[in-house]
Motif scaffolding. Structure first.
Motif, PDB file in Angstrom:
ATOM      1  N   SER A 164       0.834  -1.202   0.000  1.00 51.52           N
ATOM      2  CA  SER A 164       0.000   0.000   0.000  1.00 51.52           C
ATOM      3  C   SER A 164       0.872   1.256   0.000  1.00 51.52           C
ATOM      4  O   SER A 164       0.492   2.282  -0.552  1.00 51.52           O
TER       5      SER A 164
ATOM      6  N   TYR B  31       3.524   1.488  -1.700  1.00 49.12           N
ATOM      7  CA  TYR B  31       3.921   1.647  -3.103  1.00 49.12           C
ATOM      8  C   TYR B  31       2.900   2.480  -3.866  1.00 49.12           C
ATOM      9  O   TYR B  31       3.256   3.408  -4.604  1.00 49.12           O
ATOM     10  N   ALA B  32       1.621   2.181  -3.692  1.00 51.12           N
ATOM     11  CA  ALA B  32       0.574   2.972  -4.350  1.00 51.12           C
ATOM     12  C   ALA B  32       0.596   4.419  -3.858  1.00 51.12           C
ATOM     13  O   ALA B  32       0.421   5.360  -4.634  1.00 51.12           O
ATOM     14  N   GLU B  33       0.826   4.583  -2.575  1.00 50.09           N
ATOM     15  CA  GLU B  33       0.874   5.931  -1.999  1.00 50.09           C
ATOM     16  C   GLU B  33       2.011   6.747  -2.613  1.00 50.09           C
ATOM     17  O   GLU B  33       1.851   7.936  -2.908  1.00 50.09           O
TER      18      GLU B  33
ATOM     19  N   GLN C 119       3.336   6.312  -5.589  1.00 47.88           N
ATOM     20  CA  GLN C 119       2.993   6.633  -6.987  1.00 47.88           C
ATOM     21  C   GLN C 119       2.027   7.817  -7.048  1.00 47.88           C
ATOM     22  O   GLN C 119       2.173   8.724  -7.866  1.00 47.88           O
ATOM     23  N   GLN C 120       1.026   7.768  -6.185  1.00 49.66           N
ATOM     24  CA  GLN C 120       0.048   8.863  -6.122  1.00 49.66           C
ATOM     25  C   GLN C 120       0.747  10.180  -5.720  1.00 49.66           C
ATOM     26  O   GLN C 120       0.464  11.246  -6.274  1.00 49.66           O
TER      27      GLN C 120
END
Lengths: 147, 147, 147
Positions: free
Chosen positions: C13, C15-17, C19-20
């Motif tokens: 999670s 990782y997604a943060e 990227q965002q």
């Protein structure tokens, strides 16, 4: 498939789901599968491309546009790829997602070198229909036509 | 590292893990670390590049190919970068992942301007070995050689 | 927003943060919002770009650099986009993140074709301040100036 397994449990998992959605969405587009691509929009989905004065609305019109463009590319011996990047997701009311991303369009002629055809910004509204993400509204602006 | 902490708990977390895997995989490739890169394949991993009539099979051969290419690039004073995007992951039987992505190869000569060298489609089969993702099979097609 | 909802529960999670975070960060940069962009650095954040002999340090200096560059681009009638890809995140002590990525800079003149302006590697140290990711240190190297 990820998008059909139900409500995602966190903001971060939605982010991965959105990325996966766009990957399949663009693979369908670049393969010239107009009908498959149109199904990734809502039934009344609209797409305002920079090349047209009015948005394209509804799956039939969306599919037709892609199929025509694909036929023209085949005729011209050229492959186009749509690459979305820098995807920023905002969570709105009712689970609606506002997504801004950059879109590179890469064109490669048969036997030739690839070129960066267009650089655009893509603003989408994504919604869930039966658990699956769909584009309800898309507006695209071209960097070469910035005000 | 993410890939060694065990079985991921959801489709969405596997997506992030796959992206992270590819980032490290391409950093190793572009750094010319043939042995490090070969370790991101299974022992019998195969890579069917568009430039060869037969796939490259096994870590020794995979490493050798990268090391030779890296030496040639150094000699030519050029840096190559492999950028995967639009990653679509399908979950198969036994935890196997089928992954389709787009690959831009960017070439930059020392003191010169970067150019989009090749645009490709990459089809991988990823599997887990001791909890870590590995490429078991890769097929790459070039957009300039589409049928 | 994702980054303010507290401590993320897994490596995936985060990782997604990340990227965002980068998507918003680059949207601010490319929109020429120097002050907004500077807030995505720590107060003493530093940025060592390849074009300067010394790093730019602190939010005032960071904002000023972006605002000046934006004014020059507007004057020149050109839009720049920063596209990060192949993001590899390493988790360090104290929750610090070391992130290596590739950065394409795409330039589009008004009425003209886009071009790949620069290809770079970006090495960041990200930290959390009140739950939100911030850049504490950035080093960027250009592929055309590799040793």
């Amino acid at each position: 498939m990820a998008v059909t397994t139900g409500i995602s449990s966190s903001v971060e998992s939605v982010y991965a789901e959105v990325q996966q959605f766009y990957a399949r969405h663009m693979h369908l587009l670049d393969a010239g599968d107009g009908e498959g691509w149109a199904l990734t929009f809502t039934e009344d989905g609209s797409f305002a491309p920079p090349s047209l004065p009015e948005p394209v609305v509804g799956r039939d019109a969306l599919a037709e546009g892609v199929n025509k463009a694909a036929a023209a590319l085949t005729e011209a011996g050229e492959v186009h790829r749509h690459l979305l990047s820098m995807v920023a997701v905002e969570h709105g009311a009712d689970g609606e997602l506002s997504v801004r991303s950059y879109a590179q369009i890469i064109a490669t002629p048969r036997g030739g070198s690839p070129r960066l055809h267009l650089m655009c910004v893509c603003d989408d509204v994504l919604v869930r229909v039966d658990g699956e993400l769909k584009v309800r509204e898309r507006r695209v602006t071209r960097d070469d036509r910035q005000p």
